[in-house]
Scaffold this motif. Structure first.
Motif, PDB file in Angstrom:
ATOM      1  N   ILE A 138      -2.204 -21.687  -7.177  1.00 45.19           N
ATOM      2  CA  ILE A 138      -3.287 -21.418  -6.237  1.00 45.19           C
ATOM      3  C   ILE A 138      -3.470 -22.762  -5.180  1.00 45.19           C
ATOM      4  CG2 ILE A 138      -4.787 -21.037  -8.237  1.00 45.19           C
ATOM      5  CD1 ILE A 138      -5.895 -23.896  -8.488  1.00 45.19           C
ATOM      6  N   VAL A 159       2.182 -15.146  -3.707  1.00 43.92           N
ATOM      7  CA  VAL A 159       0.812 -14.737  -4.457  1.00 43.92           C
ATOM      8  C   VAL A 159       0.290 -13.672  -3.518  1.00 43.92           C
ATOM      9  CG1 VAL A 159      -1.277 -15.543  -5.390  1.00 43.92           C
ATOM     10  CG2 VAL A 159       0.826 -16.794  -5.748  1.00 43.92           C
ATOM     11  N   ALA A 160      -0.174 -12.722  -3.794  1.00 42.35           N
ATOM     12  CA  ALA A 160      -0.981 -11.618  -3.086  1.00 42.35           C
ATOM     13  C   ALA A 160      -0.248 -11.347  -1.595  1.00 42.35           C
ATOM     14  CB  ALA A 160      -2.479 -12.306  -2.708  1.00 42.35           C
ATOM     15  N   TYR A 218      -7.763 -18.586   0.347  1.00 43.79           N
ATOM     16  CA  TYR A 218      -8.911 -18.688  -0.626  1.00 43.79           C
ATOM     17  C   TYR A 218      -9.937 -17.864  -0.733  1.00 43.79           C
ATOM     18  CZ  TYR A 218      -6.044 -22.753  -1.671  1.00 43.79           C
ATOM     19  OH  TYR A 218      -4.864 -23.663  -1.738  1.00 43.79           O
ATOM     20  N   ARG A 233      -9.587 -14.530  -1.049  1.00 43.30           N
ATOM     21  CA  ARG A 233      -9.230 -13.460  -1.927  1.00 43.30           C
ATOM     22  C   ARG A 233      -9.135 -14.302  -3.246  1.00 43.30           C
ATOM     23  NH1 ARG A 233      -3.856 -11.850   0.914  1.00 43.30           N
ATOM     24  NH2 ARG A 233      -3.912 -14.181   1.582  1.00 43.30           N
ATOM     25  N   ILE A 234      -9.037 -15.280  -3.699  1.00 45.76           N
ATOM     26  CA  ILE A 234      -8.849 -15.761  -5.173  1.00 45.76           C
ATOM     27  C   ILE A 234     -10.120 -16.433  -5.670  1.00 45.76           C
ATOM     28  CG2 ILE A 234      -6.516 -16.036  -4.696  1.00 45.76           C
ATOM     29  CD1 ILE A 234      -6.716 -19.142  -5.017  1.00 45.76           C
ATOM     30  N   PRO A 252     -13.266 -12.158  -6.050  1.00 46.87           N
ATOM     31  CA  PRO A 252     -11.911 -12.226  -5.707  1.00 46.87           C
ATOM     32  C   PRO A 252     -11.252 -11.054  -6.352  1.00 46.87           C
ATOM     33  CG  PRO A 252     -12.626 -13.811  -7.432  1.00 46.87           C
ATOM     34  CD  PRO A 252     -13.757 -13.051  -7.039  1.00 46.87           C
ATOM     35  N   LEU A 312      -8.003 -11.743  -7.159  1.00 45.83           N
ATOM     36  CA  LEU A 312      -7.032 -12.242  -8.127  1.00 45.83           C
ATOM     37  C   LEU A 312      -7.969 -13.786  -8.389  1.00 45.83           C
ATOM     38  CD1 LEU A 312      -4.177 -12.832  -9.353  1.00 45.83           C
ATOM     39  CD2 LEU A 312      -3.581 -13.934  -7.137  1.00 45.83           C
ATOM     40  N   LYS A 335      -9.283  -5.759 -10.843  1.00 47.50           N
ATOM     41  CA  LYS A 335      -8.659  -7.369 -10.696  1.00 47.50           C
ATOM     42  C   LYS A 335      -7.593  -7.649 -11.394  1.00 47.50           C
ATOM     43  CE  LYS A 335     -12.493  -7.295  -8.070  1.00 47.50           C
ATOM     44  NZ  LYS A 335     -13.770  -8.420  -8.239  1.00 47.50           N
TER      45      LYS A 335
END
Length: 284
Positions: free
Chosen positions: A50, A62-63, A75, A77-78, A149, A151, A181
């Motif tokens: 993260i 990540v993504a 941030y 998207r998560i 989100p 993720l 998700k």
């Protein structure tokens, strides 16, 4: 959704790595679990994913974003629920969610709907300082979903919950996955991992020893036996029979036909059995 190659990390002042070359991937729409005892490296891995811990070695995406290149939009998207809820104790539950939702530029979920989904609607105007641990955990879960989100990272998401609320949170996690998700869970609760995760990774001492689905792991490490407990001549009797050819086993069929059966089940391994067998460690 997540791809990690040869991930190493050492905390400042430490001479040895906390993470020792982790490699794994998480597919889109998957619930992926990191399992291990306290201090195994689960939370450290999540903090890297993260973007909290930056000075790692290896490749992490990540993504579709290289973590060394993330910007504030990452941030949006998560969603994250830390093991220790980070909430404002002088705010009410509703004030907390209304405050945090203004961190996001996009559309957010209705705070009251989130509170109702975890059974906290009647506590919406109660200060968090007066919440029990389980109530804080549920509010923290709501916070992780505020920005809708794609993720979601959940660190020990069922810690401190009673059985009713544990089932409620697990049901909500499954509902998020049903919407497409991707969810990463760190836990040492084998029941939670077994019930929720499509795949799990066993982490001990900063290394991954095994990755697979809970079902495959239990079948691979269990015994192909069926055990029967039955009443015979006024006493409890037990029998164990191979699953191979069970339909033609005359002794097994005779027990079923002639006795009162109390229990019958296969002797598959539990996820905790597999963990101990694979790692030589217990989840404590």
């Amino acid at each position: 959704m997540i791809r990690v190659e040869s991930l190493h990390f050492a905390y400042p002042g430490k001479t040895t790595d906390t993470l020792k070359g982790l490699s794994f991937h998480v597919d889109e729409g998957e619930i992926f679990g990191f399992l291990g005892p306290s201090g195994a490296g689960k939370s450290t891995t999540q903090k890297i994913l993260i973007g909290i811990l930056r000075k790692f070695r290896g490749q992490v995406s990540v993504a579709n974003t290289n973590l060394r290149e993330i910007q504030s939009g990452f941030y949006e998207r998560i969603g994250v629920a830390f093991e220790t809820p980070n909430l404002y104790s002088k705010f009410t539950a509703l004030e907390n969610l209304n405050f945090f939702k203004h961190f996001y530029s996009g559309e957010t979920r209705d705070p009251m709907h989130l509170l109702a989904s975890v059974g906290l609607e009647d506590a919406a105007e109660t200060r968090v300082a007066d919440f029990s641990k389980g109530m804080k955990v549920r509010l923290n879960f709501c916070r992780s979903l505020l920005n809708n989100p794609n993720l979601i990272f959940l660190d020990e998401p069922t810690s401190g919950l009673d059985p009713v609320n544990l089932r409620k949170i697990m049901s909500l996690v499954k509902a998020e996955r049903a919407q497409g998700k991707t969810i990463c869970i760190t836990t040492h609760d084998m029941h939670v991992a077994d019930s929720l995760c499509n795949r799990v990774a066993f982490i001990v001492d900063g290394d991954i020893s095994l990755i697979d689905s809970p079902r495959k792991l239990k079948l691979q490490h269990g015994e192909r036996l069926v055990e029967v407990e039955y009443q015979n001549d006024g006493g409890l009797q037990k029998g164990a029979f191979s699953l191979d050819g069970i339909g033609e086993n005359t002794a097994f069929k005779s027990i079923l036909e002639s006795n009162y059966i109390e229990t019958i089940h296969t002797r598959e391994a539990s996820l905790e059995d597999v963990f101990v067998k694979t790692t030589g460690r217990k989840l404590t």
